[in-house]
Design an enzyme around this catalytic site. Structure first.
Site, PDB file in Angstrom:
ATOM      1  CG  ASP A   1       5.237  -2.511  13.461  1.00 44.42           C
ATOM      2  OD1 ASP A   1       4.768  -3.364  14.241  1.00 44.42           O
ATOM      3  OD2 ASP A   1       4.517  -1.666  12.888  1.00 44.42           O
TER       4      ASP A   1
ATOM      5  CG  ASP B   1      -0.186   0.014   2.532  1.00 40.25           C
ATOM      6  OD1 ASP B   1       1.031  -0.276   2.532  1.00 40.25           O
ATOM      7  OD2 ASP B   1      -0.802   0.289   3.575  1.00 40.25           O
TER       8      ASP B   1
END
Length: 335
Positions: free
Chosen positions: A179, A101
């Site tokens: 993350d 994306d």
């Protein structure tokens, strides 16, 4: 990194349009999720990309309270597999990770090519990222698109890592939330990333596992750089740790201190670059919120921060949101 967004075409079109060399920058698309329409889109690029598929599409057993986070477990599994392929099977020395994306800027490859030698030479760096977490258009200096920073916050969102880092991370790769795991002190180990003043990626993916959590508030306003900067012709040695601390820190602490009300009231314009000093987590969060910065901390590190300092533009002037000059390090309890 692809899953079930057939809009991966927008990402791939820009990557292939701006790629200076297919030899130097081979594109591998790793697809998870087994989504047929997305697979067809990727296949339509033929030999321009290598299409690999994560083989294990099973559900992952998760604790009951994490059932709604199944997607985050699958993402971590996919990352582990895909990076393993890149570094173990294909045996590349380095990789730039781009999610399906993201749209990239015209000088995306130029930026990474110029920063790559820096990553090899400076062991206090562990990644190069295309992303500025506070990169909203009114908070950056688009006239300084060549400006780069060191940051202690792992930004992701288009990032370069070396095979040696994967050697270190792979044995302990987490089951989910990879993350935020990267942002923990045990993984970061006092290392920094390089990040730009003006982002070289933007995200168009509102639909995803985080359900547009930050998208409507921040991400959709991130300014994508549109002016090509010839980074490979610039001297980036100022980003090496010793040089950076010799130049950046004195600049921050020489800037006159102002109060947040003065910034908001657009007063004392004659001062040029200024410093807003915070002491304590609550003060940081209050100032960040008041000025439109992302105010969340991960393991005590502010987004885009370096030694606690966040550099941004407010009402057309440079502001350093900074801790006192005798800063002693991050406190992981600030989050």
């Amino acid at each position: 990194m692809a899953c079930d967004r057939s809009t991966v075409r927008r990402c791939l079109d820009k990557l292939l349009r701006y790629r200076p060399s297919a030899q130097r920058f081979p594109v591998i698309v790793s697809q998870d999720c087994g989504h047929a329409e997305t697979a067809r889109v990727i296949a339509s690029y033929g030999d321009a990309v290598a299409h690999i598929r994560q083989p294990d599409l099973s559900d992952i057993p998760v604790p009951a309270e994490h059932r709604k986070f199944q997607g985050y477990y699958k993402i971590a599994r996919h990352y582990r597999w895909a990076l393993g392929q890149v570094f173990r099977t294909f045996r590349y020395r380095a990789a730039i990770v781009v999610e399906d994306d993201l749209e990239v800027a015209p000088d995306f490859f130029e930026y990474f090519q110029a920063a790559f030698p820096l990553l090899l030479a400076d062991r206090s760096l562990w990644c190069v990222s295309a992303w500025n977490d506070n990169g909203k258009e009114q908070m950056v200096d688009v006239g300084q698109a060549e400006l780069l920073y060191r940051t202690d916050f792992f930004p992701g969102l288009g990032w370069l890592l070396l095979a040696e880092l994967w050697d270190e991370l792979e044995p302990k790769w987490p089951r989910a939330f990879w993350d935020d795991w990267m942002r923990q002190p045990e993984q970061r180990r006092d290392r920094s990333c390089v990040r730009p003043e003006v982002s070289r990626t933007m995200t168009f993916g509102r639909k995803g596992v985080s359900h547009g959590q930050f998208f409507d508030q921040y991400l959709k306003f991130i300014k994508l750089n549109d002016r090509f900067v010839p980074f490979t012709q610039l001297d980036l040695s100022y980003l090496k740790k010793e040089e950076y601390e010799r130049s950046f820190l004195p600049k921050v602490y020489a800037a006159p201190e102002v109060r947040v009300e003065e910034l908001q009231g657009n007063r004392r314009r004659e001062l040029g670059a200024v410093r807003l000093q915070y002491s304590g987590r609550d003060a940081f969060k209050a100032f960040a919120k008041a000025l439109g910065l992302m105010d969340d901390l991960k393991s005590g590190v502010p987004r885009a921060g370096y030694r606690g300092i966040v550099s941004f533009v407010y009402r057309g002037r440079r502001v350093y949101l900074a801790p006192p000059a005798d800063w002693r390090g991050y406190d992981p309890s600030w989050s």
